[in-house]
Design a protein around this motif. Structure first.
Motif, short mmCIF file in Angstrom:
data_model
loop_
_atom_site.label_atom_id
_atom_site.label_comp_id
_atom_site.label_asym_id
_atom_site.label_seq_id
_atom_site.Cartn_x
_atom_site.Cartn_y
_atom_site.Cartn_z
N ALA A 155 -7.28 3.94 -18.38
CA ALA A 155 -6.11 4.79 -18.10
C ALA A 155 -6.06 5.19 -16.63
O ALA A 155 -4.99 5.12 -16.00
CB ALA A 155 -6.15 6.04 -18.99
N VAL A 156 -7.18 5.60 -16.06
CA VAL A 156 -7.16 6.01 -14.66
C VAL A 156 -6.97 4.80 -13.74
O VAL A 156 -6.41 4.93 -12.65
CB VAL A 156 -8.43 6.81 -14.26
CG1 VAL A 156 -8.53 8.09 -15.06
CG2 VAL A 156 -9.69 5.98 -14.41
N PHE A 157 -7.41 3.62 -14.19
CA PHE A 157 -7.17 2.42 -13.39
C PHE A 157 -5.67 2.20 -13.21
O PHE A 157 -5.18 2.02 -12.09
CB PHE A 157 -7.79 1.19 -14.04
CG PHE A 157 -7.35 -0.10 -13.41
CD1 PHE A 157 -7.94 -0.55 -12.25
CD2 PHE A 157 -6.30 -0.85 -13.96
CE1 PHE A 157 -7.51 -1.73 -11.64
CE2 PHE A 157 -5.87 -2.02 -13.36
CZ PHE A 157 -6.48 -2.47 -12.21
N TRP A 158 -4.92 2.20 -14.30
CA TRP A 158 -3.49 1.93 -14.21
C TRP A 158 -2.75 3.06 -13.51
O TRP A 158 -1.77 2.83 -12.79
CB TRP A 158 -2.90 1.66 -15.59
CG TRP A 158 -3.27 0.31 -16.13
CD1 TRP A 158 -4.07 0.05 -17.20
CD2 TRP A 158 -2.87 -0.96 -15.62
NE1 TRP A 158 -4.20 -1.31 -17.39
CE2 TRP A 158 -3.47 -1.96 -16.43
CE3 TRP A 158 -2.07 -1.37 -14.55
CZ2 TRP A 158 -3.28 -3.32 -16.21
CZ3 TRP A 158 -1.89 -2.74 -14.33
CH2 TRP A 158 -2.49 -3.68 -15.14
N SER A 159 -3.19 4.30 -13.70
CA SER A 159 -2.60 5.41 -12.95
C SER A 159 -2.79 5.20 -11.45
O SER A 159 -1.88 5.43 -10.64
CB SER A 159 -3.22 6.74 -13.39
OG SER A 159 -2.95 7.01 -14.74
N PHE A 160 -3.97 4.75 -11.07
CA PHE A 160 -4.27 4.51 -9.66
C PHE A 160 -3.44 3.34 -9.13
O PHE A 160 -2.97 3.36 -7.98
CB PHE A 160 -5.77 4.23 -9.52
CG PHE A 160 -6.23 4.07 -8.09
CD1 PHE A 160 -5.77 4.90 -7.08
CD2 PHE A 160 -7.14 3.09 -7.76
CE1 PHE A 160 -6.20 4.75 -5.77
CE2 PHE A 160 -7.59 2.92 -6.47
CZ PHE A 160 -7.11 3.76 -5.47
N MET A 161 -3.24 2.31 -9.94
CA MET A 161 -2.42 1.18 -9.51
C MET A 161 -0.99 1.63 -9.19
O MET A 161 -0.34 1.09 -8.28
CB MET A 161 -2.39 0.09 -10.58
CG MET A 161 -3.68 -0.68 -10.76
SD MET A 161 -4.20 -1.61 -9.29
CE MET A 161 -5.44 -0.47 -8.60
N PHE A 165 0.92 0.46 -5.76
CA PHE A 165 2.07 -0.45 -5.79
C PHE A 165 3.34 0.27 -6.23
O PHE A 165 3.29 1.17 -7.06
CB PHE A 165 1.81 -1.61 -6.76
CG PHE A 165 0.59 -2.43 -6.43
CD1 PHE A 165 0.58 -3.28 -5.34
CD2 PHE A 165 -0.56 -2.33 -7.20
CE1 PHE A 165 -0.54 -4.02 -5.02
CE2 PHE A 165 -1.69 -3.06 -6.90
CZ PHE A 165 -1.68 -3.92 -5.80
N ASP A 166 4.48 -0.16 -5.66
CA ASP A 166 5.76 0.37 -6.13
C ASP A 166 6.25 -0.46 -7.32
O ASP A 166 5.58 -1.39 -7.77
CB ASP A 166 6.80 0.42 -5.00
CG ASP A 166 7.14 -0.96 -4.44
OD1 ASP A 166 7.07 -1.95 -5.19
OD2 ASP A 166 7.48 -1.04 -3.24
N ASN A 167 7.46 -0.14 -7.83
CA ASN A 167 7.93 -0.76 -9.07
C ASN A 167 8.14 -2.26 -8.92
O ASN A 167 7.75 -3.05 -9.79
CB ASN A 167 9.22 -0.08 -9.53
CG ASN A 167 9.70 -0.60 -10.86
OD1 ASN A 167 10.66 -1.35 -10.93
ND2 ASN A 167 9.03 -0.20 -11.92
N VAL A 168 8.77 -2.69 -7.83
CA VAL A 168 9.03 -4.11 -7.62
C VAL A 168 7.71 -4.87 -7.50
O VAL A 168 7.52 -5.95 -8.10
CB VAL A 168 9.90 -4.33 -6.37
CG1 VAL A 168 10.03 -5.81 -6.06
CG2 VAL A 168 11.28 -3.70 -6.58
N GLN A 169 6.78 -4.32 -6.73
CA GLN A 169 5.47 -4.97 -6.58
C GLN A 169 4.71 -4.98 -7.90
O GLN A 169 4.04 -5.97 -8.22
CB GLN A 169 4.65 -4.23 -5.52
CG GLN A 169 5.22 -4.34 -4.11
CD GLN A 169 4.53 -3.41 -3.14
OE1 GLN A 169 3.95 -2.41 -3.54
NE2 GLN A 169 4.60 -3.73 -1.86
N ALA A 170 4.84 -3.90 -8.68
CA ALA A 170 4.13 -3.84 -9.95
C ALA A 170 4.61 -4.94 -10.90
O ALA A 170 3.80 -5.60 -11.56
CB ALA A 170 4.33 -2.46 -10.60
N ARG A 171 5.92 -5.15 -10.95
CA ARG A 171 6.44 -6.21 -11.83
C ARG A 171 5.96 -7.58 -11.39
O ARG A 171 5.76 -8.48 -12.22
CB ARG A 171 7.97 -6.16 -11.86
CG ARG A 171 8.52 -4.90 -12.50
CD ARG A 171 10.02 -4.99 -12.72
NE ARG A 171 10.55 -3.73 -13.24
CZ ARG A 171 11.72 -3.63 -13.86
NH1 ARG A 171 12.48 -4.69 -14.02
NH2 ARG A 171 12.14 -2.46 -14.31
#
Length: 449
Positions: A155-161, A165-171
């Motif tokens: 959970a903290v890994f994805w929160s940190f990601m 990264f922003d939304n476009v980069q995340a996708r």
């Protein structure tokens, strides 16, 4: 072509590919390594957890005092092992949720992230001593620990990601980051299969601890990129304590429609997995006579899940998220699970249970999970670190607790009834995904702080 000419061309092609993703290549590489090490460390131990949960040696799971307490009241723990385990997990989540809320509220990111992983590293050393000495009750303690580890650490890994990264980069990137984790999840069971029968269970704890130390190195390196992005976009800084209430995550879930539908979708997904998990454990308990054989079986199942997951992550996840958004990634798994449970309700053969388990878990890891996590790039820090963690811990384990007892009730009527109920649960999960998509469209393109 000579190596001296080939290598620069390869490097140039790699740089162009990274430029197309729109991210800093070091940030992506550190993120890939981080998730790889995290899931390697977890999956080294997951077969051990499954073997302990499916063990017929009740004294290896529960302390003598606990066994005697229930025996004095006419209850055999062997008949309710999974139910007691899941109840204990939920209770410990209730205790730890405010502790986690206090930690992320009072301390900056650079403090609470290493502290969380440092805690898990130290406790792994304690488990090494417990398993090496054969301490009674080690099974329950380890199952509780690894469940907490899996939920909080991931959970903290994805929160940190979502800080990096922003939304476009995340996708564009989350599919590849997930694939790196899948490679780690692939390697973990292989290490267990290769080492556990020769070195014993205790030494698997040390292998996992080394992986977590590498995770700490990665998050310290990634902190620079999170700080730089926050400054460039004038977002709330993670280098300052977040503040707010300790139980703000649960309150946000109760107040915000998007989080409520997200929580419902997660709970129903847990229900699907728990019903399958319990049927799978019943099969393993009767088919294998010792912990090593069961660990080998579960490791093989994990390898099948991770193989399918990796193929989807590398070939489909980025294309789906970047071109079509999160809708297909959330709805395709729901439809696949409905189909699988329809087959199981009609013909609950053991091989079909294993196949549906593989498809269910692989679709969650490769499509549904990355899609849900991109939503957190468009919301504030309390939503990411508090509400997101609350959904992945207390809400998640509340679903586990509910469905493990429901399975105990339904299993008295046969597997067909269990999977018929699972079909209804899968349908509700898919409906929750559809409502979540309606709420997600109301969010701004990028997070506000």
């Amino acid at each position: 072509m000579t190596p001296s000419t080939d290598d620069p061309n390869r490097r140039r092609g790699l740089r162009q590919a990274l430029d197309q993703l729109g991210v800093d290549s070091p940030a992506l590489w550190w993120s890939l390594l981080y998730f790889f090490c995290l899931l390697t460390g977890y999956y080294v131990l997951r077969p051990v957890r499954e073997a302990m949960a499916a063990s017929s040696d009740i004294e290896a799971i529960f302390p003598h005092g606990m066994i005697a307490f229930f025996a004095d009241r006419g209850v055999s723990l062997g008949e309710f092992a999974l139910q007691v385990i899941f109840t204990s997990v939920f209770l410990i989540m209730l205790v730890l949720q405010p502790v986690y809320g206090w930690l992320v509220s009072r301390f900056p990111r650079r403090v609470f992230l290493p502290v969380i992983y440092g805690f898990f590293i130290l406790t792994l050393l304690l488990f090494y001593a417990m398993f090496d000495s054969g301490m009674p009750g080690r099974g329950l303690a380890f199952i509780l620990w690894i469940t907490v580890f899996n939920l909080f650490a991931v959970a903290v890994f994805w929160s940190f990601m979502a800080d990096v990264f922003d939304n476009v980069q995340a996708r564009a990137c989350y599919g590849y980051i997930g694939a790196a984790g899948t490679v780690g999840a692939f390697l973990g069971p292989l290490l267990t299969k290769a080492l556990v029968t020769r070195l014993g269970v205790a030494n698997m704890m040390l292998v996992s601890a080394v992986m977590l130390v590498l995770c700490v190195v990665c998050l310290l390196r990634l902190r620079h990129y999170a700080v730089r992005r926050e400054r460039a976009r004038k977002l709330a800084s993670g280098e300052q304590p977040m503040g707010g209430e300790v139980l703000a995550g649960l309150k946000l879930i109760a107040r915000e429609p998007l989080l409520r539908w997200l929580a419902l979708m997660v709970v129903m997904g847990v229900g699907v997995g728990t019903l399958l998990y319990n049927e799978q454990n019943a099969i393993a308990r009767t088919a294998f006579s010792n912990a090593e054989q069961r660990a080998n079986f579960f490791a093989t199942l994990d390898l099948a899940v991770n193989t399918l997951t990796l193929v989807v992550q590398l070939l489909l996840t980025r294309k789906i998220l970047s071109r079509f958004g999160i809708a297909p990634a959330l709805l395709i798994p729901g439809c696949a699970i409905i189909l699988g449970f329809s087959i199981l309700a009609a013909s609950p053969l053991p091989i079909m249970v294993a196949i549906v388990q593989v498809v269910t878990r692989a679709s969650e890891f490769s499509l549904a999970k990355p899609a849900r996590e991109t939503i957190y790039t468009r919301v504030g820090r309390e939503w990411r670190y508090k509400a997101g963690a609350a959904i992945d811990t207390v809400i998640y384990r509340g679903g586990d607790l509910t469905f493990v007892w429901l399975h105990k009730l339904l299993s008295a009527f046969g597997s067909n009834v269990v999977f018929g109920a699972g079909l209804l649960v899968a349908g509700t999960m898919t409906f929750g995904a559809w409502r979540l998509l309606r709420e997600e469209r109301k969010l701004p393109p990028e997070r506000a702080g």
